[in-house]
Every structure is written in C-alpha cells, then in structure tokens.
Enzyme design. Structure first.
Site, PDB file in Angstrom:
ATOM      1  CB  THR A  29      -0.968  -0.060   1.208  1.00  0.00           C
ATOM      2  OG1 THR A  29      -1.896   1.025   1.113  1.00  0.00           O
ATOM      3  CG2 THR A  29      -0.241   0.015   2.538  1.00  0.00           C
ATOM      4  CG  ASN A  30      -0.140   4.701  -1.509  1.00  0.00           C
ATOM      5  OD1 ASN A  30      -0.759   5.588  -0.943  1.00  0.00           O
ATOM      6  ND2 ASN A  30      -0.643   4.041  -2.552  1.00  0.00           N
ATOM      7  CG  HIS A  31       3.142   6.471   3.947  1.00  0.00           C
ATOM      8  ND1 HIS A  31       2.718   5.795   5.068  1.00  0.00           N
ATOM      9  CD2 HIS A  31       4.444   6.173   3.802  1.00  0.00           C
ATOM     10  CE1 HIS A  31       3.730   5.124   5.576  1.00  0.00           C
ATOM     11  NE2 HIS A  31       4.784   5.325   4.814  1.00  0.00           N
ATOM     12  CB  SER A  32      -2.698   8.009  -0.232  1.00  0.00           C
ATOM     13  OG  SER A  32      -3.850   8.804  -0.368  1.00  0.00           O
ATOM     14  CB  ALA A  96      -2.114   7.396  -3.730  1.00  0.00           C
TER      15      ALA A  96
END
Ligand code: C5P
Length: 224
Positions: A29-32, A96
């Site tokens: 996943t990512n930090h959005s 994102a």
C-alpha cells in the site's frame, strides 16, 4: 444565500490508497491519507452535488450527506468507480492507486521455509482508473468532466501537462512542493489546455472548495 453551483450534478471522487494483497495478512500500500479526496467530497456536497466517495482503506469520517463506498484493491476501486460514474457529471481522481499488484495472491500465509531464501514476488500492472473513465463513452461525449491529480517531485509543470494529455482529461491538479501525504494543507497548480493557474497554499478543505468552484465554472462550456 448563494445559489449552489453544483446543484443537480453528480460527482464521483476516489480517495486514499489502495491495498494489494500478497497473502491473507500482507500486502502493499502507500501513505496516502485520503484527506484531499474527502475534502473534495465535502466541498462538492456543500456546493449542492450528489456525491459518491470511493474510498480506499483510510480511517476518516464520511462527510455529511456523502455516499461512501469502501474498497480495498485497485480493481475493486475501478469497478466501484465505473458503476458510480455511469450517470455522473464530474469525476475527480485523487486516489493514490498502487501501480502494481502481486501477480498472484497466495491463499495462505507465506511462511519462511527454512532455506534462508526469501520468496520472490512477481508484479502485474493495475488498471489506470482515471484513464479508463476518461476514455469511456460518457467522458468522450463530454457528459462527464474528469479531473486528475499529480504528485511530482520535480518539473511539475512539464510532467503535469504531459500527464493531462496522456490521460485524456481536461483538467489536472498538481501538488506543488514537497509531497504532502497526511498534511492538512496543500498547494495546487491547475493545468488545462490553455495554461496554468495556482491555488495558493491553504488548508485542504479551502483548496477543495476553490477547486470545486473552478470545476463548476468550467462545466457549462465543457458540456455545451
Ligand atoms: O499516473 P499517475 O499515477 O501519476 O496519475 C495520477 C492520477 O491518476 C491521479 O488522479 C490518480 O488518482 C489517477 N490514477 C488512477 N488509477 C491509477 C493510477 C493513477 O486513477 N492506476
């Protein structure tokens, strides 16, 4: 009372990250934070639109009066977005979305096998939700106005114009300056076929209201 500029319009917005499973307990996943998309959903509702918010995994309260659809993966986000935009007038993509997902999701937890060799993961490309919607017949016959976002670390203007053209969208909002994941304020460069316009640094809700007002002003000539 001011007339509501998006009264009678339907707006769909994607927000947050996606989560792409590797096995039942792991994934990428990512930090959005989802804050910009949630702010746009709130601002569009305030402006009178019927709003559907397609949200990846984030812990944020649903803005009042907004229909929220929670999804996990990019493919789920695409399916929910395609369904929601069937009769929409505006689509804003702030999510994102993970560019890649593990090619195969393992049905059980991947265990250490004692060999000391880490497993290797093959990736496959995710669908581009914004480009898919922008290439759809509703957007192509100008019944749906699509807006993209771009986070670039350098040469924002050049990259933003190229991205706008590549995705086939009338308007793109570039995040100016350092990556603002999780922050409450932001600064945007709006890029359209004629040029650029800056929305100076402000809280995300204030920027969202400016962006929504800008979209509302563009709609009549876009659909005409
Ligand atoms: O190509 P890039 O990821 O930089 O484009 C960013 C824009 O495209 C954002 O508006 C984002 O929400 C959207 N996007 C998407 N689906 C993807 C990748 C990006 O909707 N798979």
């Amino acid at each position: 009372l001011q007339p509501k500029p998006l009264a009678g319009k339907r707006l769909v917005v994607t927000a947050g990250p996606t989560f792409e499973a590797l096995d039942p307990i792991r994934g990428i996943t990512n930090h959005s934070s989802g804050k910009m998309g949630f702010a746009i959903a709130r601002a569009a509702r305030e402006a009178g639109a019927a709003v559907t918010l397609v949200a990846g995994p984030v812990r944020l309260p649903t803005p009042r009066g907004v229909q929220r659809i929670d999804v996990t993966s990019a493919r789920q986000m695409l399916a929910a977005t395609l369904a929601a935009t069937v009769d929409a007038d505006v689509f804003v993509a702030t999510a994102a979305v993970a560019d890649w997902r593990p090619a195969e999701e393992c049905g059980h937890k991947i265990k250490k096998d004692g060999s000391g060799q880490p497993p290797s993961v093959a990736f496959t490309e995710n669908p581009d939700i914004l480009a898919t919607v922008a290439q759809g017949e509703r957007a192509r016959r100008r019944a749906l106005f699509c807006v993209g976002f771009a986070a670039e670390s350098h040469d924002l203007l050049v990259h933003a114009q190229a991205k706008r053209a590549r995705k086939g969208i009338p308007l793109l909002a570039g995040n100016i300056g350092p990556l603002t994941f999780g922050q409450d304020d932001n600064q945007l460069l709006l890029v359209d076929e004629h040029g650029t316009q800056e929305l100076p640094r402000a809280p995300k809700l204030e920027l969202a209201r400016s962006l929504v007002a800008d979209i509302a002003r563009r709609l009549p000539s876009w659909t005409a």
